[in-house]
Design a protein around this motif. Structure first.
Motif, PDB file in Angstrom:
ATOM      1  N   HIS A 223      -5.076  -1.650  -0.321  1.00  0.00           N
ATOM      2  CA  HIS A 223      -3.800  -2.244  -0.693  1.00  0.00           C
ATOM      3  C   HIS A 223      -3.981  -3.180  -1.878  1.00  0.00           C
ATOM      4  O   HIS A 223      -5.101  -3.550  -2.221  1.00  0.00           O
ATOM      5  CB  HIS A 223      -3.204  -3.008   0.496  1.00  0.00           C
ATOM      6  CG  HIS A 223      -4.033  -4.168   0.928  1.00  0.00           C
ATOM      7  ND1 HIS A 223      -5.070  -4.046   1.841  1.00  0.00           N
ATOM      8  CD2 HIS A 223      -4.011  -5.469   0.562  1.00  0.00           C
ATOM      9  CE1 HIS A 223      -5.630  -5.229   2.011  1.00  0.00           C
ATOM     10  NE2 HIS A 223      -5.006  -6.110   1.249  1.00  0.00           N
TER      11      HIS A 223
ATOM     12  N   ARG B  10       0.837  -1.197   0.000  1.00  0.00           N
ATOM     13  CA  ARG B  10       0.000   0.000   0.000  1.00  0.00           C
ATOM     14  C   ARG B  10       0.872   1.247   0.000  1.00  0.00           C
ATOM     15  O   ARG B  10       2.053   1.225   0.353  1.00  0.00           O
ATOM     16  CB  ARG B  10      -0.945   0.018   1.194  1.00  0.00           C
ATOM     17  CG  ARG B  10      -0.276   0.271   2.527  1.00  0.00           C
ATOM     18  CD  ARG B  10      -1.270   0.274   3.658  1.00  0.00           C
ATOM     19  NE  ARG B  10      -0.608   0.513   4.939  1.00  0.00           N
ATOM     20  CZ  ARG B  10      -1.196   0.422   6.107  1.00  0.00           C
ATOM     21  NH1 ARG B  10      -2.471   0.081   6.170  1.00  0.00           N
ATOM     22  NH2 ARG B  10      -0.540   0.661   7.211  1.00  0.00           N
ATOM     23  N   ASP B  11       0.273   2.344  -0.393  1.00  0.00           N
ATOM     24  CA  ASP B  11       0.919   3.654  -0.422  1.00  0.00           C
ATOM     25  C   ASP B  11       0.824   4.263   0.973  1.00  0.00           C
ATOM     26  O   ASP B  11      -0.273   4.413   1.516  1.00  0.00           O
ATOM     27  CB  ASP B  11       0.200   4.532  -1.449  1.00  0.00           C
ATOM     28  CG  ASP B  11       0.768   5.928  -1.570  1.00  0.00           C
ATOM     29  OD1 ASP B  11       1.614   6.337  -0.746  1.00  0.00           O
ATOM     30  OD2 ASP B  11       0.350   6.627  -2.506  1.00  0.00           O
ATOM     31  N   THR B  12       1.957   4.631   1.542  1.00  0.00           N
ATOM     32  CA  THR B  12       1.970   5.198   2.889  1.00  0.00           C
ATOM     33  C   THR B  12       1.114   6.458   2.988  1.00  0.00           C
ATOM     34  O   THR B  12       0.454   6.690   3.991  1.00  0.00           O
ATOM     35  CB  THR B  12       3.419   5.525   3.311  1.00  0.00           C
ATOM     36  OG1 THR B  12       4.183   4.325   3.257  1.00  0.00           O
ATOM     37  CG2 THR B  12       3.494   6.091   4.711  1.00  0.00           C
ATOM     38  N   GLN B  13       1.105   7.270   1.941  1.00  0.00           N
ATOM     39  CA  GLN B  13       0.365   8.529   1.982  1.00  0.00           C
ATOM     40  C   GLN B  13      -1.119   8.361   1.683  1.00  0.00           C
ATOM     41  O   GLN B  13      -1.881   9.303   1.845  1.00  0.00           O
ATOM     42  CB  GLN B  13       0.990   9.515   1.005  1.00  0.00           C
ATOM     43  CG  GLN B  13       2.404   9.899   1.404  1.00  0.00           C
ATOM     44  CD  GLN B  13       3.051  10.865   0.428  1.00  0.00           C
ATOM     45  OE1 GLN B  13       2.540  11.094  -0.661  1.00  0.00           O
ATOM     46  NE2 GLN B  13       4.162  11.436   0.826  1.00  0.00           N
ATOM     47  N   ASN B  14      -1.533   7.182   1.257  1.00  0.00           N
ATOM     48  CA  ASN B  14      -2.944   6.916   0.945  1.00  0.00           C
ATOM     49  C   ASN B  14      -3.392   5.594   1.542  1.00  0.00           C
ATOM     50  O   ASN B  14      -3.949   4.747   0.855  1.00  0.00           O
ATOM     51  CB  ASN B  14      -3.165   6.882  -0.576  1.00  0.00           C
ATOM     52  CG  ASN B  14      -3.232   8.254  -1.165  1.00  0.00           C
ATOM     53  OD1 ASN B  14      -3.918   9.115  -0.629  1.00  0.00           O
ATOM     54  ND2 ASN B  14      -2.524   8.465  -2.246  1.00  0.00           N
ATOM     55  N   ARG B  15      -3.181   5.421   2.816  1.00  0.00           N
ATOM     56  CA  ARG B  15      -3.532   4.155   3.478  1.00  0.00           C
ATOM     57  C   ARG B  15      -5.017   3.821   3.346  1.00  0.00           C
ATOM     58  O   ARG B  15      -5.385   2.660   3.240  1.00  0.00           O
ATOM     59  CB  ARG B  15      -3.134   4.214   4.943  1.00  0.00           C
ATOM     60  CG  ARG B  15      -1.641   4.210   5.137  1.00  0.00           C
ATOM     61  CD  ARG B  15      -1.289   4.263   6.611  1.00  0.00           C
ATOM     62  NE  ARG B  15       0.140   4.190   6.768  1.00  0.00           N
ATOM     63  CZ  ARG B  15       0.829   4.984   7.575  1.00  0.00           C
ATOM     64  NH1 ARG B  15       0.216   5.895   8.297  1.00  0.00           N
ATOM     65  NH2 ARG B  15       2.135   4.860   7.655  1.00  0.00           N
ATOM     66  N   ASP B  16      -5.854   4.841   3.346  1.00  0.00           N
ATOM     67  CA  ASP B  16      -7.301   4.610   3.257  1.00  0.00           C
ATOM     68  C   ASP B  16      -7.732   4.082   1.889  1.00  0.00           C
ATOM     69  O   ASP B  16      -8.841   3.588   1.741  1.00  0.00           O
ATOM     70  CB  ASP B  16      -8.074   5.893   3.565  1.00  0.00           C
ATOM     71  CG  ASP B  16      -7.932   6.314   5.021  1.00  0.00           C
ATOM     72  OD1 ASP B  16      -7.602   5.456   5.869  1.00  0.00           O
ATOM     73  OD2 ASP B  16      -8.140   7.508   5.311  1.00  0.00           O
ATOM     74  N   ALA B  17      -6.855   4.177   0.904  1.00  0.00           N
ATOM     75  CA  ALA B  17      -7.175   3.687  -0.440  1.00  0.00           C
ATOM     76  C   ALA B  17      -7.084   2.158  -0.525  1.00  0.00           C
ATOM     77  O   ALA B  17      -7.444   1.586  -1.539  1.00  0.00           O
ATOM     78  CB  ALA B  17      -6.243   4.320  -1.463  1.00  0.00           C
TER      79      ALA B  17
END
Length: 62
Positions: free
Chosen positions: A45, A36-43
């Motif tokens: 994985h 997952r993207d650290t800056q978009n965790r809510d998006a």
């Protein structure tokens, strides 16, 4: 989605930037690597078979 995704423990990938930007987090499950993207965790994985994730990392270091 892997049946145990609620049990994921993400860690910062060693391939991530040391400056805190453009970071990727990885969690390992039997046979699956979640990314997952650290800056978009809510998006959420993405999940890859561990063998494919390992092959990608090996290819990126060549």
């Amino acid at each position: 989605m892997h049946p145990h995704t609620t049990e994921l423990t993400f860690r910062k990938s060693s391939y991530s930037s040391s400056h805190g930007q453009n970071c990727v987090e990885v969690a390992e499950l039997p046979g699956v690597s979640a990314v997952r993207d650290t800056q978009n965790r809510d998006a959420g994985h993405l999940e890859f078979p561990t063998a494919e994730w390992t092959a990608l990392l090996r290819a990126s270091t060549k």
